[in-house]
Design an enzyme around this catalytic site. Structure first.
Site, PDB file in Angstrom:
ATOM      1  N   ASP A  72       0.388   5.193   0.222  1.00  0.00           N
ATOM      2  CA  ASP A  72      -0.519   6.309   1.019  1.00  0.00           C
ATOM      3  C   ASP A  72      -0.448   5.947   2.954  1.00  0.00           C
ATOM      4  O   ASP A  72      -1.109   4.956   3.308  1.00  0.00           O
ATOM      5  CB  ASP A  72      -1.536   6.621   1.254  1.00  0.00           C
TER       6      ASP A  72
ATOM      7  N   ASP B 276       0.381  -1.429   0.311  1.00  0.00           N
ATOM      8  CA  ASP B 276       0.447  -0.316  -0.291  1.00  0.00           C
ATOM      9  C   ASP B 276       1.604   1.183  -0.258  1.00  0.00           C
ATOM     10  O   ASP B 276       2.552   1.017   0.515  1.00  0.00           O
ATOM     11  CB  ASP B 276      -1.084   0.410   1.513  1.00  0.00           C
TER      12      ASP B 276
END
Length: 282
Positions: free
Chosen positions: A31, A29
């Site tokens: 962010d 991932d």
């Protein structure tokens, strides 16, 4: 601040949990894992360099459908992190890739969303229209309006298929959270009574696409994220081993009440890199 000790917790999952030694592929991932806003997080660049040096495969996987993959390449380059477009998969890109598997070329599509949805749809040759679309694709749209809601309502009521890039109810920003695409999805669901086919996390479609790109198997893949409700739940549902980093939205205290817990917990990517090294990869 001072380096907190790395917390590692295991969830007994029979033979499902891969050991760090057996991991060859990484679903990462962005962010809250690689950066916060436009600020790289500790160890992000070094972690990706570590994977590259050892020939380990990775895909950067985000629920954000505002930006297109090429824009992420630029964003990361601005932080001194070099990646190529094929190493990024967004929920917008994945939603259009999914559409390609069910819709004929040039099919009429109505999009509620931004560049990260519009660009891939145009590149794929779909016809963007408000007039009798056969498919409605939705992501976060910061210009969302009553007129757009009405267009989607009528199209879906007339039988158009409803696809959502993701249903995150809010998105983090440097200041306060903003309403996410899930809030728009809820408005469309409220008037149509129709639930969308969801592509992003915690659903498995985008994760499976990212794995297919690398030729990765479940037992060799680690999903890394900062959110329990999307990253960790998504990994669990897909049968993937998961690692939570505490650089984003989730804190150590949140783990106590979590119904689904990660297989591993690390302070940050530096701690994860050290653990991989200790597992015989130095």
């Amino acid at each position: 601040g001072p380096h907190r000790p790395t917390g590692i917790c295991f969830r007994p999952k029979g033979n499902m949990t891969a050991t760090l030694e057996s991991i060859r592929f990484f679903l990462i991932d962005m962010d809250g894992v690689l950066y916060e806003g436009n600020r790289p997080l500790p160890g992000a660049k070094e972690f990706l360099n570590y994977l590259k040096e050892r020939g380990l495969g990775f895909q950067l996987v985000t629920n954000n459908s505002i930006l297109a993959p090429a824009q992420y390449v630029g964003k990361l380059a601005g932080m001194g992190i070099e990646i190529v477009e094929s190493q990024v998969i967004t929920s917008g890109q994945a939603a259009v890739d999914y559409l390609k598997t069910i819709a004929p070329p040039g099919a009429p599509v109505y999009i509620i969303g931004e560049e990260g949805l519009v660009r891939p749809a145009l590149d794929a040759g779909f016809k963007l229209t408000e007039d009798k679309p056969k498919y409605v694709i939705m992501g976060l749209d910061r210009q969302f309006s009553y007129a757009k809601l009405k267009t989607a309502y009528w199209a879906i009521s007339d039988g158009a298929e409803f696809i959502a890039s993701n249903l995150d109810m809010s998105i983090p920003t440097e200041t306060r959270p903003w309403p996410g695409s899930g809030a728009i999805g809820a408005a469309i669901h409220a008037c149509t009574g129709v639930s969308p086919k969801v592509i992003g996390k915690p659903e498995g479609e985008m994760l499976r696409m990212a794995m297919r790109r690398m030729g990765a198997t479940l037992s060799e893949t680690l999903a890394i994220g900062d959110r329990l409700d999307t990253d960790i739940v998504g990994a669990h549902r897909a049968g993937l081993t998961s690692a939570l980093v505490l650089t984003g939205i989730t804190h150590q205290t949140d783990l106590v009440d979590a119904a689904i817990k990660p297989d591993y917990v690390f302070t940050d990517l530096t701690a994860l890199r050290q653990a991989l090294g200790a597992a015989g990869r130095s």
